[in-house]
Structures are given as structure tokens and as C-alpha cells.
Design a protein around this motif. Structure first.
Motif, PDB file in Angstrom:
ATOM      1  N   VAL A 104       0.890  -1.210  -0.106  1.00 31.59           N
ATOM      2  CA  VAL A 104      -0.033   0.038  -0.101  1.00 31.59           C
ATOM      3  C   VAL A 104       1.083   1.434  -0.035  1.00 31.59           C
ATOM      4  CG1 VAL A 104      -1.676   1.236   1.314  1.00 31.59           C
ATOM      5  CG2 VAL A 104      -1.960  -1.210   1.146  1.00 31.59           C
ATOM      6  N   HIS A 105       0.657   1.922  -0.767  1.00 35.28           N
ATOM      7  CA  HIS A 105       1.727   3.407  -1.069  1.00 35.28           C
ATOM      8  C   HIS A 105       0.715   4.658  -1.250  1.00 35.28           C
ATOM      9  CE1 HIS A 105       4.538   0.316  -2.224  1.00 35.28           C
ATOM     10  NE2 HIS A 105       5.268   1.138  -2.481  1.00 35.28           N
ATOM     11  N   THR A 106       1.437   5.594  -0.746  1.00 34.97           N
ATOM     12  CA  THR A 106       0.878   6.995  -1.161  1.00 34.97           C
ATOM     13  C   THR A 106       1.930   7.602  -2.123  1.00 34.97           C
ATOM     14  OG1 THR A 106      -0.139   7.217   0.998  1.00 34.97           O
ATOM     15  CG2 THR A 106       0.333   9.453  -0.124  1.00 34.97           C
ATOM     16  N   HIS A 107       1.318   8.029  -3.153  1.00 35.34           N
ATOM     17  CA  HIS A 107       2.087   8.672  -4.205  1.00 35.34           C
ATOM     18  C   HIS A 107       1.634  10.174  -4.182  1.00 35.34           C
ATOM     19  CE1 HIS A 107       4.273   8.309  -8.194  1.00 35.34           C
ATOM     20  NE2 HIS A 107       3.637   9.380  -8.344  1.00 35.34           N
ATOM     21  N   PHE A 108       2.669  10.867  -3.498  1.00 37.53           N
ATOM     22  CA  PHE A 108       2.607  12.442  -3.171  1.00 37.53           C
ATOM     23  C   PHE A 108       2.699  13.154  -4.620  1.00 37.53           C
ATOM     24  CE2 PHE A 108       4.351  10.655   0.743  1.00 37.53           C
ATOM     25  CZ  PHE A 108       3.318  11.370   1.787  1.00 37.53           C
ATOM     26  N   ALA A 134      -7.030   5.289  -5.433  1.00 33.90           N
ATOM     27  CA  ALA A 134      -7.891   6.165  -4.762  1.00 33.90           C
ATOM     28  C   ALA A 134      -7.243   7.381  -4.847  1.00 33.90           C
ATOM     29  CB  ALA A 134      -8.474   5.569  -3.406  1.00 33.90           C
ATOM     30  N   VAL A 135      -8.096   8.438  -4.996  1.00 33.22           N
ATOM     31  CA  VAL A 135      -7.533   9.881  -5.110  1.00 33.22           C
ATOM     32  C   VAL A 135      -7.634  10.462  -3.529  1.00 33.22           C
ATOM     33  CG1 VAL A 135      -7.963  12.291  -5.764  1.00 33.22           C
ATOM     34  CG2 VAL A 135      -8.485  10.433  -7.288  1.00 33.22           C
ATOM     35  N   GLY A 136      -6.449  10.988  -3.327  1.00 35.55           N
ATOM     36  CA  GLY A 136      -6.165  11.557  -1.870  1.00 35.55           C
ATOM     37  C   GLY A 136      -5.984  13.005  -1.919  1.00 35.55           C
ATOM     38  N   THR A 137      -5.614  13.737  -0.841  1.00 36.06           N
ATOM     39  CA  THR A 137      -5.193  15.184  -0.799  1.00 36.06           C
ATOM     40  C   THR A 137      -3.626  15.392  -1.443  1.00 36.06           C
ATOM     41  OG1 THR A 137      -6.549  15.367   1.011  1.00 36.06           O
ATOM     42  CG2 THR A 137      -4.827  16.945   0.556  1.00 36.06           C
ATOM     43  N   ARG A 138      -3.660  15.785  -2.812  1.00 33.48           N
ATOM     44  CA  ARG A 138      -2.377  15.830  -3.401  1.00 33.48           C
ATOM     45  C   ARG A 138      -1.741  14.715  -3.396  1.00 33.48           C
ATOM     46  NH1 ARG A 138       1.176  20.308  -0.851  1.00 33.48           N
ATOM     47  NH2 ARG A 138       0.024  19.750   1.064  1.00 33.48           N
ATOM     48  N   ALA A 139      -2.443  13.607  -3.650  1.00 31.75           N
ATOM     49  CA  ALA A 139      -1.760  12.325  -3.599  1.00 31.75           C
ATOM     50  C   ALA A 139      -2.730  11.407  -4.243  1.00 31.75           C
ATOM     51  CB  ALA A 139      -1.501  12.020  -2.126  1.00 31.75           C
ATOM     52  N   LEU A 140      -1.960  10.155  -4.552  1.00 33.78           N
ATOM     53  CA  LEU A 140      -3.270   8.872  -4.957  1.00 33.78           C
ATOM     54  C   LEU A 140      -2.562   7.707  -3.919  1.00 33.78           C
ATOM     55  CD1 LEU A 140      -2.206   8.421  -8.782  1.00 33.78           C
ATOM     56  CD2 LEU A 140      -4.286   9.383  -7.897  1.00 33.78           C
ATOM     57  N   HIS A 141      -3.693   6.982  -3.622  1.00 38.22           N
ATOM     58  CA  HIS A 141      -3.406   5.823  -2.769  1.00 38.22           C
ATOM     59  C   HIS A 141      -3.519   4.664  -3.713  1.00 38.22           C
ATOM     60  CE1 HIS A 141      -3.477   8.691   0.677  1.00 38.22           C
ATOM     61  NE2 HIS A 141      -4.525   9.101   0.345  1.00 38.22           N
ATOM     62  N   ILE A 142      -2.446   3.970  -3.765  1.00 41.99           N
ATOM     63  CA  ILE A 142      -2.473   2.682  -4.384  1.00 41.99           C
ATOM     64  C   ILE A 142      -2.052   1.475  -3.455  1.00 41.99           C
ATOM     65  CG2 ILE A 142      -1.562   1.713  -6.372  1.00 41.99           C
ATOM     66  CD1 ILE A 142      -0.532   4.678  -7.211  1.00 41.99           C
ATOM     67  N   ASP A 143      -2.991   0.587  -3.894  1.00 46.34           N
ATOM     68  CA  ASP A 143      -2.722  -0.792  -3.311  1.00 46.34           C
ATOM     69  C   ASP A 143      -2.095  -1.781  -4.463  1.00 46.34           C
ATOM     70  OD1 ASP A 143      -2.446  -3.432  -2.011  1.00 46.34           O
ATOM     71  OD2 ASP A 143      -4.589  -3.534  -1.660  1.00 46.34           O
ATOM     72  N   TYR A 144      -0.709  -1.842  -4.428  1.00 44.01           N
ATOM     73  CA  TYR A 144      -0.014  -2.720  -5.372  1.00 44.01           C
ATOM     74  C   TYR A 144      -0.308  -4.205  -5.017  1.00 44.01           C
ATOM     75  CZ  TYR A 144       2.220   1.169  -7.471  1.00 44.01           C
ATOM     76  OH  TYR A 144       2.437   2.689  -8.251  1.00 44.01           O
ATOM     77  N   VAL A 145      -1.586  -4.807  -5.275  1.00 46.66           N
ATOM     78  CA  VAL A 145      -1.859  -6.084  -4.732  1.00 46.66           C
ATOM     79  C   VAL A 145      -1.023  -7.117  -4.974  1.00 46.66           C
ATOM     80  CG1 VAL A 145      -3.816  -7.716  -5.082  1.00 46.66           C
ATOM     81  CG2 VAL A 145      -4.384  -5.310  -5.069  1.00 46.66           C
TER      82      VAL A 145
END
Length: 185
Positions: A104-108, A134-145
Motif C-alpha cells: 500500500v503506497h501513497t504517491h505524493f 484512490a484519490v487523496g489530498t495532493r496524492a494517489l493511494h495505491i494498493d499494489y496487490v
């Protein structure tokens, strides 16, 4: 003074080798205080007089470029912003859809992606992998399953579709950074 975390992109990958000791030394000289690095991949904790995080990111990027000839995207977030980004990640620990912390990553990102940019990213990625986005605050949240190494959802792929620069950190690293920020505030 407020405490911040900086996430430097493209450090110690490819040809962008940078000793964290050198980075700490240069930042201290340039009025960043209590400078500490976490993991040798461009995570910097520091204090600085009150200033917008965007201004600090620009200042640090300029220093890294001038001193080390590295053009790095840098995301700077306050202690509260780091906690908020962890909390908003729908794939993070304690969430119904939680993934493995190292997947699980946050891509700032350098800004907020627009609706048409996100549609382009999702459309171009459709059928290329099982990642959850999923879209976050100035970020993408990604689950690299299935893991990051085999994923086609790379930083370059994301940046081309969104027309925004970025750098990613996994949940384990973000939680570690949040704990260190808490201890120093």
C-alpha cells in the motif's frame, strides 16, 4: 518551530546517488534545523520557521539541484499532514479494504489531479493490473496487490497521465516517519 517531512523523488535510484550524510549537511547549512534522514531513499525530517510546505519543497528542490545536480520532485508535508494522509488512505491499516503495508503506497503529487486526468489514468490502466487506486489530498493511494516490482502502474505512467510530478512511499515507511515526527514535536 514546526516539524516537517520531505519526500524526495528519484533519490538513490538510477544515477541519482546521494549520501544522506551529505544531504543533511547541506540542508543544515541552508537553515533547515534538526535534520534527520529516515531510510536512505530521500526521506528527511526537519524543523523550519513557519512556512507553506510548497515553499519549503521549492527551496529544498533548488538546493538539491544546485548542490548535487539532481532534479528531484520533493513533497513536503507537516506532521499533521503526514498523519492525515495515512488516515485518508482507504487501503491502510484498520480499513475494511486494507492491503499489505509494504504493497500500500501513497504517491505524493505536485498538485491535485483533475477529474479528466483521473479518468485518463484509470482508462489507460484498465486491464493492465489488479492495483486499486484512490484519490487523496495532493496524492494517489495505491494498493499494489501483486507487488510494486511487477506492476505496470509506474511513476512515469502516473505522471504522464496526470501531468503532475510525484514520489511514492509505502505505508510501513509513512508510519515510521509519522512516529518519528511525533517524538520530535
Amino acid at each position: 518551530m514546526p516539524r516537517f517531512a520531505a519526500f524526495l523523488g528519484s533519490i538513490n535510484v538510477g544515477g541519482n546517488r546521494l549520501m544522506m550524510e551529505d544531504l543533511r549537511r547541506v540542508l543544515r547549512y541552508e537553515d533547515f534545523d534538526d535534520v534527520e534522514t529516515v531510510v536512505a531513499s530521500g526521506n528527511v525530517l526537519f524543523t523550519h520557521p513557519e512556512c507553506p510546505s510548497e515553499g519549503l519543497a521549492e527551496k529544498m528542490a533548488w538546493i538539491v539541484n544546485q548542490e548535487f545536480d539532481i532534479d528531484s520532485f520533493i513533497a513536503v508535508r507537516s506532521c499533521a499532514e503526514v498523519h492525515a494522509i495515512i488516515a485518508e488512505n482507504p487501503f491502510g491499516p484498520g480499513k475494511e479494504n486494507a492491503g499489505e503495508e509494504n504493497f500500500v503506497h501513497t504517491h505524493f503529487l505536485s498538485g491535485e489531479p483533475g477529474e479528466h486526468q483521473m479518468k485518463a489514468l484509470l482508462l489507460d490502466h484498465a486491464g493492465r493490473g489488479d492495483e486499486r487506486i484512490a484519490v487523496g489530498t495532493r496524492a494517489l493511494h495505491i494498493d499494489y496487490v501483486d507487488g510494486v516490482g511487477r506492476s505496470k502502474l509506474t511513476a512515469d505512467f502516473i505522471e504522464r497521465r496526470l501531468d503532475l510530478r510525484g514520489t511514492a512511499r509505502n505505508m510501513r515507511t509513512l508510519k515510521r516517519i509519522a512516529c518519528k515526527l511525533d517524538k520530535l514535536e
